[in-house]
Design a protein around this motif. Sequence first.
Motif, PDB file in Angstrom:
ATOM      1  N   ILE A   1       0.874  -1.191   0.000  1.00 34.49           N
ATOM      2  CA  ILE A   1       0.000   0.000   0.000  1.00 34.49           C
ATOM      3  C   ILE A   1       0.901   1.227   0.000  1.00 34.49           C
ATOM      4  O   ILE A   1       1.785   1.356   0.849  1.00 34.49           O
ATOM      5  CB  ILE A   1      -0.924  -0.006   1.237  1.00 34.49           C
ATOM      6  CG1 ILE A   1      -1.778  -1.275   1.227  1.00 34.49           C
ATOM      7  CG2 ILE A   1      -1.806   1.247   1.259  1.00 34.49           C
ATOM      8  CD1 ILE A   1      -2.688  -1.425   2.440  1.00 34.49           C
ATOM      9  N   THR A   2       0.680   2.102  -0.984  1.00 30.26           N
ATOM     10  CA  THR A   2       1.659   3.178  -1.191  1.00 30.26           C
ATOM     11  C   THR A   2       1.020   4.573  -1.183  1.00 30.26           C
ATOM     12  O   THR A   2      -0.174   4.722  -1.426  1.00 30.26           O
ATOM     13  CB  THR A   2       2.403   2.963  -2.531  1.00 30.26           C
ATOM     14  OG1 THR A   2       1.443   2.880  -3.581  1.00 30.26           O
ATOM     15  CG2 THR A   2       3.214   1.695  -2.501  1.00 30.26           C
TER      16      THR A   2
ATOM     17  N   TRP B   1       1.302   8.984  -2.236  1.00 31.12           N
ATOM     18  CA  TRP B   1       1.280   9.717  -3.499  1.00 31.12           C
ATOM     19  C   TRP B   1       2.593  10.400  -3.862  1.00 31.12           C
ATOM     20  O   TRP B   1       2.705  11.001  -4.908  1.00 31.12           O
ATOM     21  CB  TRP B   1       0.169  10.778  -3.477  1.00 31.12           C
ATOM     22  CG  TRP B   1      -0.033  11.462  -2.151  1.00 31.12           C
ATOM     23  CD1 TRP B   1      -1.047  11.229  -1.274  1.00 31.12           C
ATOM     24  CD2 TRP B   1       0.801  12.465  -1.555  1.00 31.12           C
ATOM     25  NE1 TRP B   1      -0.896  12.021  -0.161  1.00 31.12           N
ATOM     26  CE2 TRP B   1       0.224  12.791  -0.308  1.00 31.12           C
ATOM     27  CE3 TRP B   1       1.966  13.110  -1.940  1.00 31.12           C
ATOM     28  CZ2 TRP B   1       0.775  13.733   0.553  1.00 31.12           C
ATOM     29  CZ3 TRP B   1       2.522  14.052  -1.079  1.00 31.12           C
ATOM     30  CH2 TRP B   1       1.929  14.353   0.143  1.00 31.12           C
TER      31      TRP B   1
ATOM     32  N   LYS C   1      -1.634  -1.383  -3.992  1.00 28.01           N
ATOM     33  CA  LYS C   1      -2.760  -0.446  -3.893  1.00 28.01           C
ATOM     34  C   LYS C   1      -2.148   0.952  -3.796  1.00 28.01           C
ATOM     35  O   LYS C   1      -1.709   1.384  -2.740  1.00 28.01           O
ATOM     36  CB  LYS C   1      -3.573  -0.771  -2.627  1.00 28.01           C
ATOM     37  CG  LYS C   1      -5.043  -0.419  -2.691  1.00 28.01           C
ATOM     38  CD  LYS C   1      -5.358   1.049  -2.875  1.00 28.01           C
ATOM     39  CE  LYS C   1      -5.215   1.861  -1.616  1.00 28.01           C
ATOM     40  NZ  LYS C   1      -5.288   3.311  -1.888  1.00 28.01           N
TER      41      LYS C   1
ATOM     42  N   SER D   1      -1.958   5.184  -3.982  1.00 24.51           N
ATOM     43  CA  SER D   1      -2.789   6.238  -3.403  1.00 24.51           C
ATOM     44  C   SER D   1      -3.901   6.636  -4.373  1.00 24.51           C
ATOM     45  O   SER D   1      -3.700   6.668  -5.590  1.00 24.51           O
ATOM     46  CB  SER D   1      -1.922   7.455  -3.095  1.00 24.51           C
ATOM     47  OG  SER D   1      -2.730   8.584  -2.883  1.00 24.51           O
ATOM     48  N   GLU D   2      -5.042   6.983  -3.830  1.00 28.48           N
ATOM     49  CA  GLU D   2      -6.155   7.436  -4.660  1.00 28.48           C
ATOM     50  C   GLU D   2      -5.825   8.759  -5.368  1.00 28.48           C
ATOM     51  O   GLU D   2      -6.449   9.122  -6.350  1.00 28.48           O
ATOM     52  CB  GLU D   2      -7.437   7.586  -3.830  1.00 28.48           C
ATOM     53  CG  GLU D   2      -7.362   8.519  -2.629  1.00 28.48           C
ATOM     54  CD  GLU D   2      -6.799   7.841  -1.367  1.00 28.48           C
ATOM     55  OE1 GLU D   2      -5.978   6.924  -1.505  1.00 28.48           O
ATOM     56  OE2 GLU D   2      -7.186   8.247  -0.259  1.00 28.48           O
TER      57      GLU D   2
ATOM     58  N   GLY E   1      -8.991   4.483   1.107  1.00 31.44           N
ATOM     59  CA  GLY E   1      -8.705   3.785   2.363  1.00 31.44           C
ATOM     60  C   GLY E   1      -9.471   2.477   2.527  1.00 31.44           C
ATOM     61  O   GLY E   1      -8.919   1.484   3.023  1.00 31.44           O
TER      62      GLY E   1
ATOM     63  N   GLY F   1      -7.812  -0.200   0.644  1.00 36.58           N
ATOM     64  CA  GLY F   1      -6.585  -0.591   1.350  1.00 36.58           C
ATOM     65  C   GLY F   1      -6.905  -1.480   2.540  1.00 36.58           C
ATOM     66  O   GLY F   1      -6.241  -2.495   2.771  1.00 36.58           O
ATOM     67  N   ALA F   2      -7.945  -1.112   3.282  1.00 38.83           N
ATOM     68  CA  ALA F   2      -8.314  -1.895   4.469  1.00 38.83           C
ATOM     69  C   ALA F   2      -8.738  -3.307   4.062  1.00 38.83           C
ATOM     70  O   ALA F   2      -8.380  -4.295   4.720  1.00 38.83           O
ATOM     71  CB  ALA F   2      -9.432  -1.183   5.224  1.00 38.83           C
TER      72      ALA F   2
ATOM     73  N   PHE G   1       3.568  -1.260   3.980  1.00 38.93           N
ATOM     74  CA  PHE G   1       2.892   0.033   3.862  1.00 38.93           C
ATOM     75  C   PHE G   1       3.898   1.173   3.905  1.00 38.93           C
ATOM     76  O   PHE G   1       4.827   1.167   4.717  1.00 38.93           O
ATOM     77  CB  PHE G   1       1.884   0.187   5.007  1.00 38.93           C
ATOM     78  CG  PHE G   1       1.289   1.575   5.096  1.00 38.93           C
ATOM     79  CD1 PHE G   1       0.320   1.984   4.199  1.00 38.93           C
ATOM     80  CD2 PHE G   1       1.712   2.478   6.065  1.00 38.93           C
ATOM     81  CE1 PHE G   1      -0.217   3.274   4.257  1.00 38.93           C
ATOM     82  CE2 PHE G   1       1.172   3.759   6.142  1.00 38.93           C
ATOM     83  CZ  PHE G   1       0.215   4.156   5.237  1.00 38.93           C
TER      84      PHE G   1
ATOM     85  N   SER H   1       1.463   7.718   6.055  1.00 39.29           N
ATOM     86  CA  SER H   1       1.445   8.485   7.297  1.00 39.29           C
ATOM     87  C   SER H   1       1.457   7.572   8.526  1.00 39.29           C
ATOM     88  O   SER H   1       1.032   6.414   8.466  1.00 39.29           O
ATOM     89  CB  SER H   1       0.193   9.358   7.333  1.00 39.29           C
ATOM     90  OG  SER H   1      -0.951   8.531   7.346  1.00 39.29           O
TER      91      SER H   1
ATOM     92  N   THR I   1      -2.186   6.386   9.402  1.00 37.82           N
ATOM     93  CA  THR I   1      -2.707   5.240   8.640  1.00 37.82           C
ATOM     94  C   THR I   1      -1.901   3.979   8.942  1.00 37.82           C
ATOM     95  O   THR I   1      -2.461   2.882   9.050  1.00 37.82           O
ATOM     96  CB  THR I   1      -2.694   5.552   7.127  1.00 37.82           C
ATOM     97  OG1 THR I   1      -3.440   6.752   6.916  1.00 37.82           O
ATOM     98  CG2 THR I   1      -3.312   4.447   6.319  1.00 37.82           C
TER      99      THR I   1
ATOM    100  N   ILE J   1      -3.306   0.332  10.102  1.00 37.80           N
ATOM    101  CA  ILE J   1      -2.994  -0.910   9.371  1.00 37.80           C
ATOM    102  C   ILE J   1      -2.375  -1.943  10.313  1.00 37.80           C
ATOM    103  O   ILE J   1      -2.720  -3.127  10.272  1.00 37.80           O
ATOM    104  CB  ILE J   1      -2.075  -0.592   8.163  1.00 37.80           C
ATOM    105  CG1 ILE J   1      -2.918   0.112   7.084  1.00 37.80           C
ATOM    106  CG2 ILE J   1      -1.398  -1.842   7.620  1.00 37.80           C
ATOM    107  CD1 ILE J   1      -2.165   0.566   5.869  1.00 37.80           C
TER     108      ILE J   1
HETATM  109  P1  ADP Z   1      -1.656  10.608   3.304  1.00 33.83           P
HETATM  110  O1  ADP Z   1      -0.216  10.910   3.396  1.00 33.83           O
HETATM  111  O2  ADP Z   1      -2.368  11.017   2.081  1.00 33.83           O
HETATM  112  O3  ADP Z   1      -2.396  10.860   4.587  1.00 33.83           O
HETATM  113  P2  ADP Z   1      -2.056   7.924   3.936  1.00 33.83           P
HETATM  114  O4  ADP Z   1      -0.963   7.472   4.802  1.00 33.83           O
HETATM  115  O5  ADP Z   1      -3.373   8.177   4.546  1.00 33.83           O
HETATM  116  O6  ADP Z   1      -1.555   9.108   3.086  1.00 33.83           O
HETATM  117  O7  ADP Z   1      -2.299   6.904   2.761  1.00 33.83           O
HETATM  118  C1  ADP Z   1      -1.317   6.136   2.151  1.00 33.83           C
HETATM  119  C2  ADP Z   1      -2.005   4.958   1.508  1.00 33.83           C
HETATM  120  O8  ADP Z   1      -2.782   4.269   2.476  1.00 33.83           O
HETATM  121  C3  ADP Z   1      -2.962   5.324   0.394  1.00 33.83           C
HETATM  122  O9  ADP Z   1      -2.830   4.351  -0.632  1.00 33.83           O
HETATM  123  C4  ADP Z   1      -4.320   5.232   1.069  1.00 33.83           C
HETATM  124  O10 ADP Z   1      -5.377   4.970   0.178  1.00 33.83           O
HETATM  125  C5  ADP Z   1      -4.097   4.067   2.001  1.00 33.83           C
HETATM  126  N1  ADP Z   1      -5.011   4.018   3.167  1.00 33.83           N
HETATM  127  C6  ADP Z   1      -5.619   5.039   3.791  1.00 33.83           C
HETATM  128  N2  ADP Z   1      -6.343   4.587   4.849  1.00 33.83           N
HETATM  129  C7  ADP Z   1      -6.163   3.249   4.902  1.00 33.83           C
HETATM  130  C8  ADP Z   1      -6.612   2.211   5.767  1.00 33.83           C
HETATM  131  N3  ADP Z   1      -7.393   2.454   6.815  1.00 33.83           N
HETATM  132  N4  ADP Z   1      -6.218   0.946   5.507  1.00 33.83           N
HETATM  133  C9  ADP Z   1      -5.403   0.672   4.473  1.00 33.83           C
HETATM  134  N5  ADP Z   1      -4.951   1.601   3.619  1.00 33.83           N
HETATM  135  C10 ADP Z   1      -5.307   2.884   3.817  1.00 33.83           C
END
Ligand code: ADP
Length: 500
Positions: free
Chosen positions: A132-133, A135, A159, A161-162, A191, A194-195, A206, A209, A212, A216
């Motif tokens: 899970i990556t 952006w 997966k 980032s969106e 998210g 990803g979950a 992963f 952040s 997140t 996870i």
């Molecule tokens: P940001 O830096 O944008 O806050 P995140 O750390 O939230 O980034 O997101 C990094 C990756 O984790 C993205 O691919 C996002 O879609 C995914 N993600 C966000 N929430 C969850 C979750 N609860 N479980 C798994 N993956 C997640």
Amino acid sequence: MSIEVRSPADGSVVGVVTDQRPDEVTEAVARLREHQTSWEDAGFPERARWLRRYRDWLLDNEDDLARILQSETGKPWAEATMEVPYAADVINYYSKHGERFLTDETPRAHGPMTLTKRQRAVHRPYPVVGVITPWNFPVALSLMDAIPALLAGAAVVVKPSEFTPLATSAALAGWAEIGAPQVLTCLTGAGETGAALVDAVDYVQFTGSTRTGTAIARRAADRLIPCGLELGGKDPMLVLSDADLDRAANAAVWGGICNSGQMCTSVERIYVEAPVYEDFVNRVVTQVRELRQGSDSPDGFRYDVGALANQAQADIVRRHVDEAIEAGAKALVGGKPAGTGTFFEPTVLVDVDHSMACMREETFGPTLPIMKVADADEAVRLANDTPYGLSATVFTRDVEHGERIARRLEAGAVNVNDVFTNLFALPLPMAGWKQSGMGARNGGAHGVRKYCRTQAIVSSRVTPKAEPMWYPYRPLRGRLLRRLTRFVMARDLRRRLGLR
Ligand code: ADP
């Protein structure tokens, strides 16, 4: 359902991807599981052959991938073209050394119980690894973890980032295009997707952040599956008074502002020993003034700094800068949003202290807050005054001294007279300490073995009808065995002979 992907540079829609639902994730992982067994059975040389072909495809399609990546990230061309070569390096390194890293280990018997046994430690992959990556580096961060997992024999689902799913999807489409076994796929969504992935795979890697990552890790714990986390950072740079100030200033500016400061290992705060403080700040300010910011074109190389990845990120950067200025800091250059989209001016802040968010929280923006310190001890104390521990940099002409300072810093990596170089040192582990992560990527053999479960296989070379320890228990044999084991386990004559 679908997700619109927008250019951060001007807000225009640059692509649309499917928002994959949890049941689609489950189905995709089930399909990967079916193909994984033959991928594992194919053996390392065959897997490496596919990875090398994939490297060639990536290099042949580098321009197209960089164009897509640029459209969704707003990176300058120089930075959009950094990602594929990084992936190629990872493929070259692990396809060359991976077989050795994954070779069975055959330890010798350490004691009498295994004297007649053949012992093997066998590295067998977690069947499906979920990556899970975020952006900031859509292609490099997806592939740097997917590659060693694939070479280990796992099937991999990425997966992205969106905010930036286009370049990752395009890069992974190359795997199918070269006709490789169906063990690598991309699932798009946010998210929830990803979950669902965490709920379906056998190992999660992963990058993103700390918030997140923590969610996870909790979810992975519920399923008792391992996860590797590479999270945020607040990397300090220490500039000692004997440093080469030109190199230190150049490193500070590039290390802090490259990718608009959106690197987990960006230089986020700088501590400079008092005697060279003014000189260092002047050099940094001169350089930052010369940076060209804007929307670069493919093959442009016209700009040094692009946009921030999205509005939420731009809001954080603005808050950190505004709050610092309100609390008495000064912006010697920059300090505000620039132009349209999510551009933020490269900014140098002075008169900052540790009460300010810009020195405590991850900014992830093109900001360089610089603080004067009395000496190296104060620099080390302030550098360690953070919940993060990803990496750090030290500048001094005395490399030995720099390395001694490194050993006092609470960070997974320290670069002396350099920035980010540890990211290219694939034989070394890249690990965040404290709130910056869990586990490590790379690190030679560790980089592939982390995607394996180590299986112990013990085979008897001598096979009498029964072993002395087995049934039935008899007084004579039992007493003899006790004497024998005591003789072997004790380390002095009195106990060996059973004397009290
Ligand atoms: P940001 O830096 O944008 O806050 P995140 O750390 O939230 O980034 O997101 C990094 C990756 O984790 C993205 O691919 C996002 O879609 C995914 N993600 C966000 N929430 C969850 C979750 N609860 N479980 C798994 N993956 C997640």
